[in-house]
Design a protein around this motif. Structure first.
Motif, PDB file in Angstrom:
ATOM      1  N   ASP A 165      20.395  53.127  26.823  1.00 13.43           N
ATOM      2  CA  ASP A 165      19.705  52.230  26.415  1.00 13.43           C
ATOM      3  C   ASP A 165      18.384  52.039  27.358  1.00 13.43           C
ATOM      4  O   ASP A 165      17.479  51.923  26.474  1.00 13.43           O
ATOM      5  CB  ASP A 165      20.513  51.390  26.738  1.00 13.43           C
ATOM      6  CG  ASP A 165      22.288  51.051  25.607  1.00 13.43           C
ATOM      7  OD1 ASP A 165      22.002  51.988  24.595  1.00 13.43           O
ATOM      8  OD2 ASP A 165      22.697  50.172  25.506  1.00 13.43           O
ATOM      9  N   LEU A 166      18.483  51.817  28.285  1.00 16.08           N
ATOM     10  CA  LEU A 166      17.397  51.983  28.653  1.00 16.08           C
ATOM     11  C   LEU A 166      16.328  53.197  29.331  1.00 16.08           C
ATOM     12  O   LEU A 166      15.368  52.802  29.071  1.00 16.08           O
ATOM     13  CB  LEU A 166      17.355  51.860  30.713  1.00 16.08           C
ATOM     14  CG  LEU A 166      18.221  49.552  30.848  1.00 16.08           C
ATOM     15  CD1 LEU A 166      19.144  49.525  30.278  1.00 16.08           C
ATOM     16  CD2 LEU A 166      17.483  49.310  32.471  1.00 16.08           C
ATOM     17  N   SER A 167      17.020  54.090  29.134  1.00 16.98           N
ATOM     18  CA  SER A 167      15.901  55.703  29.207  1.00 16.98           C
ATOM     19  C   SER A 167      15.368  55.518  27.461  1.00 16.98           C
ATOM     20  O   SER A 167      14.212  56.034  27.506  1.00 16.98           O
ATOM     21  CB  SER A 167      17.356  56.641  29.093  1.00 16.98           C
ATOM     22  OG  SER A 167      17.644  56.738  30.660  1.00 16.98           O
ATOM     23  N   GLY A 168      16.179  54.935  26.536  1.00 20.78           N
ATOM     24  CA  GLY A 168      15.365  54.811  25.475  1.00 20.78           C
ATOM     25  C   GLY A 168      14.157  53.483  25.655  1.00 20.78           C
ATOM     26  O   GLY A 168      13.225  54.048  25.002  1.00 20.78           O
ATOM     27  N   ALA A 169      14.335  52.756  26.298  1.00 20.05           N
ATOM     28  CA  ALA A 169      13.520  52.182  26.387  1.00 20.05           C
ATOM     29  C   ALA A 169      12.000  52.872  27.236  1.00 20.05           C
ATOM     30  O   ALA A 169      11.324  52.493  26.810  1.00 20.05           O
ATOM     31  CB  ALA A 169      13.851  50.164  27.559  1.00 20.05           C
ATOM     32  N   VAL A 170      12.472  53.202  28.236  1.00 17.52           N
ATOM     33  CA  VAL A 170      11.521  54.264  28.950  1.00 17.52           C
ATOM     34  C   VAL A 170      10.639  54.834  28.079  1.00 17.52           C
ATOM     35  O   VAL A 170       9.707  54.348  28.358  1.00 17.52           O
ATOM     36  CB  VAL A 170      12.067  54.950  29.896  1.00 17.52           C
ATOM     37  CG1 VAL A 170      11.124  55.824  30.420  1.00 17.52           C
ATOM     38  CG2 VAL A 170      12.418  54.135  31.193  1.00 17.52           C
ATOM     39  N   LEU A 171      11.436  55.758  27.341  1.00 16.17           N
ATOM     40  CA  LEU A 171      10.869  56.913  26.829  1.00 16.17           C
ATOM     41  C   LEU A 171      10.095  55.975  25.421  1.00 16.17           C
ATOM     42  O   LEU A 171       8.623  55.909  25.284  1.00 16.17           O
ATOM     43  CB  LEU A 171      11.852  57.134  25.708  1.00 16.17           C
ATOM     44  CG  LEU A 171      12.022  58.209  26.438  1.00 16.17           C
ATOM     45  CD1 LEU A 171      13.177  59.537  24.626  1.00 16.17           C
ATOM     46  CD2 LEU A 171      11.121  60.088  26.171  1.00 16.17           C
ATOM     47  N   GLU A 172      10.645  54.600  25.382  1.00 15.55           N
ATOM     48  CA  GLU A 172       9.355  53.736  23.710  1.00 15.55           C
ATOM     49  C   GLU A 172       8.115  53.508  24.626  1.00 15.55           C
ATOM     50  O   GLU A 172       7.180  53.874  23.837  1.00 15.55           O
ATOM     51  CB  GLU A 172      10.312  52.699  23.007  1.00 15.55           C
ATOM     52  CG  GLU A 172       9.625  52.219  22.702  1.00 15.55           C
ATOM     53  CD  GLU A 172       9.946  53.580  21.572  1.00 15.55           C
ATOM     54  OE1 GLU A 172      10.501  54.355  20.878  1.00 15.55           O
ATOM     55  OE2 GLU A 172       8.670  53.129  20.133  1.00 15.55           O
ATOM     56  N   VAL A 173       8.272  53.597  25.924  1.00 15.96           N
ATOM     57  CA  VAL A 173       7.487  52.531  26.355  1.00 15.96           C
ATOM     58  C   VAL A 173       5.954  53.215  26.816  1.00 15.96           C
ATOM     59  O   VAL A 173       5.211  53.349  26.779  1.00 15.96           O
ATOM     60  CB  VAL A 173       7.568  51.193  27.793  1.00 15.96           C
ATOM     61  CG1 VAL A 173       6.201  51.406  28.611  1.00 15.96           C
ATOM     62  CG2 VAL A 173       8.460  50.069  27.451  1.00 15.96           C
ATOM     63  N   PHE A 174       7.079  55.099  27.056  1.00 14.24           N
ATOM     64  CA  PHE A 174       5.868  55.329  27.357  1.00 14.24           C
ATOM     65  C   PHE A 174       4.979  56.167  26.769  1.00 14.24           C
ATOM     66  O   PHE A 174       4.020  55.702  27.070  1.00 14.24           O
ATOM     67  CB  PHE A 174       6.453  56.584  27.986  1.00 14.24           C
ATOM     68  CG  PHE A 174       5.826  57.695  28.709  1.00 14.24           C
ATOM     69  CD1 PHE A 174       5.680  58.099  30.429  1.00 14.24           C
ATOM     70  CD2 PHE A 174       5.154  58.870  28.389  1.00 14.24           C
ATOM     71  CE1 PHE A 174       4.267  58.746  30.942  1.00 14.24           C
ATOM     72  CE2 PHE A 174       4.508  60.018  28.717  1.00 14.24           C
ATOM     73  CZ  PHE A 174       3.986  59.655  29.888  1.00 14.24           C
ATOM     74  N   VAL A 175       5.950  56.677  25.551  1.00 15.59           N
ATOM     75  CA  VAL A 175       5.575  56.680  24.561  1.00 15.59           C
ATOM     76  C   VAL A 175       4.069  56.302  23.626  1.00 15.59           C
ATOM     77  O   VAL A 175       3.081  56.055  23.439  1.00 15.59           O
ATOM     78  CB  VAL A 175       6.333  57.378  23.015  1.00 15.59           C
ATOM     79  CG1 VAL A 175       5.719  57.761  21.951  1.00 15.59           C
ATOM     80  CG2 VAL A 175       7.313  58.229  23.913  1.00 15.59           C
ATOM     81  N   GLN A 176       4.250  54.456  23.636  1.00 14.44           N
ATOM     82  CA  GLN A 176       3.707  53.523  23.003  1.00 14.44           C
ATOM     83  C   GLN A 176       2.732  53.675  23.893  1.00 14.44           C
ATOM     84  O   GLN A 176       1.559  53.127  23.282  1.00 14.44           O
ATOM     85  CB  GLN A 176       3.907  52.350  23.361  1.00 14.44           C
ATOM     86  CG  GLN A 176       4.907  52.217  22.054  1.00 14.44           C
ATOM     87  CD  GLN A 176       4.826  51.023  21.460  1.00 14.44           C
ATOM     88  OE1 GLN A 176       4.516  50.121  21.860  1.00 14.44           O
ATOM     89  NE2 GLN A 176       6.586  50.682  21.539  1.00 14.44           N
ATOM     90  N   LEU A 177       2.700  53.452  24.851  1.00 17.03           N
ATOM     91  CA  LEU A 177       1.566  53.830  25.913  1.00 17.03           C
ATOM     92  C   LEU A 177       0.363  54.891  26.627  1.00 17.03           C
ATOM     93  O   LEU A 177      -1.070  53.886  26.421  1.00 17.03           O
ATOM     94  CB  LEU A 177       1.868  53.327  27.562  1.00 17.03           C
ATOM     95  CG  LEU A 177       2.254  51.688  27.963  1.00 17.03           C
ATOM     96  CD1 LEU A 177       2.993  51.604  29.557  1.00 17.03           C
ATOM     97  CD2 LEU A 177       1.022  50.839  27.944  1.00 17.03           C
ATOM     98  N   TYR A 178       1.085  55.816  26.081  1.00 19.17           N
ATOM     99  CA  TYR A 178       0.632  57.221  25.240  1.00 19.17           C
ATOM    100  C   TYR A 178      -0.633  57.274  24.620  1.00 19.17           C
ATOM    101  O   TYR A 178      -1.289  57.257  24.734  1.00 19.17           O
ATOM    102  CB  TYR A 178       1.302  58.401  25.975  1.00 19.17           C
ATOM    103  CG  TYR A 178       0.009  59.482  25.651  1.00 19.17           C
ATOM    104  CD1 TYR A 178      -0.629  60.297  26.715  1.00 19.17           C
ATOM    105  CD2 TYR A 178       0.311  60.177  24.753  1.00 19.17           C
ATOM    106  CE1 TYR A 178      -0.706  60.922  26.321  1.00 19.17           C
ATOM    107  CE2 TYR A 178      -0.788  61.817  24.118  1.00 19.17           C
ATOM    108  CZ  TYR A 178      -1.089  62.414  25.777  1.00 19.17           C
ATOM    109  OH  TYR A 178      -1.709  62.608  25.515  1.00 19.17           O
TER     110      TYR A 178
END
Length: 926
Positions: A149-162
RNA sequence: GGGUGGUUAGCUCAGUUGGGAGAGCAUCGCCCUUACAAGGCGAGGGUCACUGGUUCGAGCCCAGUACCACCCA
């Protein structure tokens, strides 16, 4: 019940029951009319173990959680652990190293498997230790920063910020750790002042017309110099600006330039500029468009950009050789001793290098602005308030955040490169291929992982289910308070605020309670190398001296034998018998009592011992109450109960204590709250009320209704007191409550599910308070005579009362029993004002004289000196106040009430003085 | 260099809006009183770092000094 409190016998059993019965669980949605209360744990390193700082903060968090749970809130204390990238990877590498294996021997995938294995094996330590502390976290929700779950959130945040351009890849100087071979952020570098040298080097002018002298602390970097700078207003060098320098040991020529940054008074006023190996020089290089020449490898050896003679040398070897070569060329002007700040990696301890590499960065300014505003607008409040200044200062000067780490353990960066080096960012490789229509061309994933703090920054909302829209997110966000130390305000707190606002639109928490840092009793930081570490578990269970010494010296390096001996000696001196077992509640109460606003908390074992005794006091008070109420009528039925003045008084006092406790907790003043509880329990309930209950329960002069009233009060006050104490001392209160509750008419399976006591103004009884105040004055007066005259406390004595008011007489009559028992009086006699009385020692209660006839008891000399001492004290006070009152400035300008108070005080002192003088006179006549 | 916090009893620390210097531990004396000797009762101990200012009045407010600690550059 046993005669002494034994925490070992109860703590673990009780905790297991709580956990089995699921009492710590929160609900995803609040019930009708219910508030939520949520605290996010600062996730400790998964492979770590509990230290004093954890124990302290967890005590606070658990106390708050239990308190709010009892107040009826839907309370969630969210537990979990952090994968702690560098720290964990280093531990596993060290373990492998012991077997002669490096991570490169294993390869990335197998190494990561090993780390997971290690996590499975040792990851439970800290959560087991938390259970020993009584932590009432909602274990069903336990999270880990590398969970799916948390790894998913990390991905999501990284991609959105990028995608928004807030994450970028760039080449610039970073702090490079040449041992761990990774970039680290500014915050992970610690600069300490160390003794070094300042080398003054001669740089010849290219035209042969002379030389300049530059001063440097890092001569080896001269191989990468691309300019020499002087201050624009420095007349000494104005004529040289624009000329070239022939850079020694190389075949390069570099220009002499001007820049405001140069300090005229430092060294010769000429500075060598090495843009690739110094942050300031890098900036200057950009301003003047200077070339960057990197002369180091990633392990801090000289690379092939340098002249051949130096290639392959380690940085400090290179320094030696360069100095020698300068000297040989007669270009070394002088060497001075010099103190300088040396930047070291906080994990590796080696000197970090400013190093030119490609890294990923978060563009921080757009995130910082709303985060700054949230605190300025009061949406987030720091407690104590002054920490907000620290926060502002950092946020206003914040630099872009380097988030990539050249490690294997962590969240791998979701970026892929094609063979042309073009970068694609997406949640998965498939997504990237589809989105950019890449077909099946070769893609290579970025090998780096993210800074651990990147995932920690998402902790408050990621653990509540984000990016999914789970109900918990609405229920618990914003959370109520973050409890943490000031050491991670920048690492963690600031970043959570930025990320929380960005991705949820809400602040992650409404308040931040910054706790002090636990130090040893002398104010030293607790550290392995100082050998002064205390393990909270050892305070709970106790530890023998040999085990303690072994623990403090275990794993120390061979070359530190002398330190080891020192630690051993000191430890044996400080704890000749080891550390006693104090139990969890005593330790928790100590933390609460020491949690003032101070930023350093010197932990003193004597305090723990004192609060262990406090536990024992509670235990024995309960024993007394049970002895006198069990299998007796405690007034739960409809039969008449009559409350004594003592009953009404203790009920009244409890109301004030509840109010004081609640207002202290609301301000996070756990020290005040703890003191209020301690004071009420020991000095009010035990010392006075329990003693006052004895004449009623044991005497023949009281009716059954009165005895019933006192039994009822005894047991109901204790029951409420236990609930009041529960958030701070969960175990002993549960154990005792189980026995006491039925007698007080309380039902329920556990104290932790009971309502928190509420203060009721209608129960405040000023009359009873005044009566007991009077009673205490009289008793203390008599005890004082006993103490000073060395009359054994158990020896019954006679007493006479004289010169009292009508009210004194009434009280004396009403409270004869209390007086007789508590002051051990054989007889109490009211005498007329003009009646002659035998030679006596005397005390005063207001105007009333208390006389203890001296025959056979008291030495005249002794009584004289006691009274003289009293007079001295009062005379000093008298002259102070009368001086004040004779000053017209005071009487004219001070508020009426203050003046009146002083006058009354003076009057009382003067009348007391005259009475004591009379007594002295009558003693003298004998 | 900039900033923050601190300096109160032998030790560890409280001291809320300026108006009688407090607690715990330690010390001393008396007591094994049927809840508790991990206890009870009583006592002693402080130029509130220093200097100056404001005020009728300063541990508290203001200015400065010294020392300690931490943070930032």
């Amino acid at each position: 019940m046993d005669k002494a409190y034994d925490p070992k016998a109860i703590e673990e059993t009780i905790y297991n029951q709580w956990e089995e019965k699921n009492y710590f669980a929160s609900n995803a949605v609040n019930q009708e009319g219910q508030d939520s209360y949520c605290i996010m744990i600062p996730p400790p390193n998964v492979t770590g173990s509990l230290h004093m700082g954890h124990a302290f903060q967890h005590t606070i968090m658990d106390a708050l959680t239990r308190y709010h749970r009892m107040k009826g809130d839907n309370a969630l204390w969210q537990p979990g652990t952090d994968h702690a990238g560098i720290a964990t990877q280093m531990v596993v590498e060290r373990l492998l190293g012991a077997e002669g294996v490096s991570r490169h021997d294993l390869g990335r995938e197998k190494f990561i498997d090993k780390v997971w294995e290690w996590k499975e094996q040792s990851g439970g330590t800290i959560t087991q230790q938390m259970r020993r502390l009584g932590d009432s976290c909602d274990w069903g929700r336990e999270a880990f920063t590398m969970d799916e779950d948390l790894s998913g959130a990390v991905l999501e945040v990284f991609v959105q910020l990028y995608e928004e351009g807030l994450i970028y890849r760039g080449q610039r100087l970073v702090n490079w750790d040449p041992k761990l071979l990774t970039a680290v952020s500014d915050l992970e570098v610690e600069s300490e002042e160390e003794n070094g040298h300042l080398w003054h080097l001669r740089y010849p002018l290219a035209d042969g017309s002379g030389h300049l002298v530059v001063a440097t602390t890092r001569p080896e970097t001269m191989l990468g110099d691309t300019a020499v700078a002087v201050h624009p207003e420095d007349e000494r060098y104005a004529h040289l600006v624009g000329k070239m320098i022939k850079l020694p040991l190389t075949d390069r020529e570099i220009p002499i330039i001007t820049d405001d940054y140069v300090e005229k008074d430092f060294g010769s006023g000429c500075v060598k500029i090495t843009p690739a190996h110094d942050f300031n020089d890098y900036e200057m290089g950009k301003r003047h468009d200077l070339p960057l020449i990197n002369i180091l490898t990633d392990t801090a050896h000289i690379n092939n950009n340098a002249p051949e003679a130096y290639q392959g040398l380690e940085r400090y070897e290179a320094r030696k050789k360069i100095i020698a070569d300068f000297e040989a060329l007669d270009l070394l002007e002088k060497i001075e001793p010099h103190k300088l700040k040396v930047p070291r990696g906080d994990r590796s301890g080696v000197v970090v290098e400013p190093y030119l590499t490609d890294q990923w960065y978060v563009k921080i300014a757009p995130l910082a602005e709303p985060a700054l505003k949230a605190v300025k607008d009061g949406d987030i409040k720091f407690v104590p308030e002054n920490w907000s200044n620290t926060y502002y200062h950092w946020m206003e000067n914040i630099q872009d955040w380097c988030i990539s780490r050249q490690l294997w353990w962590g969240h791998q960066i979701p970026a892929w490169y094609d063979n042309d080096g073009k970068v694609y960012v997406g949640r998965t490789e498939e997504e990237v291929r589809a989105k950019h229509d890449l077909g099946d061309i070769e893609l290579r994933r970025d090998q780096d992982v993210l800074d651990t703090w990147f995932s920690s920054a998402l902790w408050p909302f990621a653990t509540l289910g984000w990016p999914e829209k789970k109900p918990e997110l609405d229920t618990f966000l914003p959370t109520n308070v973050l409890v943490t130390g000031f050491d991670i305000i920048f690492f963690w707190v600031a970043r959570m605020i930025m990320m929380g606002l960005k991705f949820t639109g809400k602040v992650p928490f409404k308040e931040i309670y910054i706790t002090g840092l636990i130090r040893d009793e002398q104010g030293q930081k607790m550290s392995k190398s100082k050998g002064n570490v205390l393990d909270p578990i050892d305070l709970i269970d106790g530890i023998g001296i040999d085990d303690l010494v072994a623990k403090r010296t275990y794993g120390m390096q061979q070359d530190r034998e002398s330190d080891k001996a020192k630690i051993t000696k000191r430890t044996r001196k400080q704890f000749p018998e080891g550390i006693e077992s104090y139990g969890t509640d005593a330790m928790r109460f100590t933390f609460c009592a020491m949690a003032s606003t101070s930023r350093d908390i010197n932990f003193d074992l004597n305090r723990v011992e004192g609060y262990r005794n406090f536990c024992n006091k509670i235990w024995n008070a309960a024993r007394y109450v049970l002895m006198n109420t069990e299998e007796q009528d405690t007034g739960l039925g409809s039969e008449e109960k009559v409350l004594s003045v003592a009953d009404r008084w203790i009920i009244s006092e409890l109301q004030g204590t509840i109010t004081e406790f609640e207002s202290a907790v609301a301000q996070y003043r756990f020290d005040i709250a703890a003191n209020a509880l301690y004071e009420f329990t020991w000095n009010t309930y035990c010392d006075w009320y329990l003693e006052l209950s004895k004449p009623i329960l044991y005497g023949d002069d009281y009716s059954e209704a009165e005895k019933r009233g006192t039994r009822h009060t005894l047991v109901t006050i204790l029951e409420q007191l236990l609930r009041l104490l529960h958030p701070f001392m969960p175990f002993i209160t549960e154990e005792v409550w189980q026995k006491v509750a039925p007698l007080a008419g309380a039902n329920g399976d556990s104290i932790m599910l009971q309502a928190f006591p509420t203060s009721d103004e209608a129960k405040i009884d000023k009359q009873a308070e005044a009566d007991i105040e009077w009673l205490k004055t009289v008793i203390v007066g008599i005890r004082n005579i006993r103490g000073e005259m060395n009359i054994a406390p158990g020896k019954p004595i006679n007493s006479l009362f004289k010169n009292g008011s009508v009210q004194d007489k009434e009280r004396l009559n009403a409270y004869t029993n209390f007086l007789g028992k508590l002051a051990k009086l054989e007889s109490i006699k009211w005498v007329q004002d003009d009646e002659t009385t035998p030679m006596s020692a005397t005390a005063l209660a207001g105007q009333m004289e208390i006389l203890i006839p001296m025959a056979g008891l008291i030495d005249v000399e002794q009584e004289m000196s006691r009274l003289t001492k009293e007079i001295e004290k009062l005379t000093k006070e008298q002259s102070r106040i009368s001086g004040k009152l004779s000053n017209p400035n005071f009487t004219d300008k001070a508020p009426e009430a203050v003046v009146a108070k002083e006058r009354a005080k003076l009057e009382e002192i003067e009348s007391t003085l005259s009475k004591i003088n009379e007594q002295i006179q009558s003693l003298k006549t004998l």
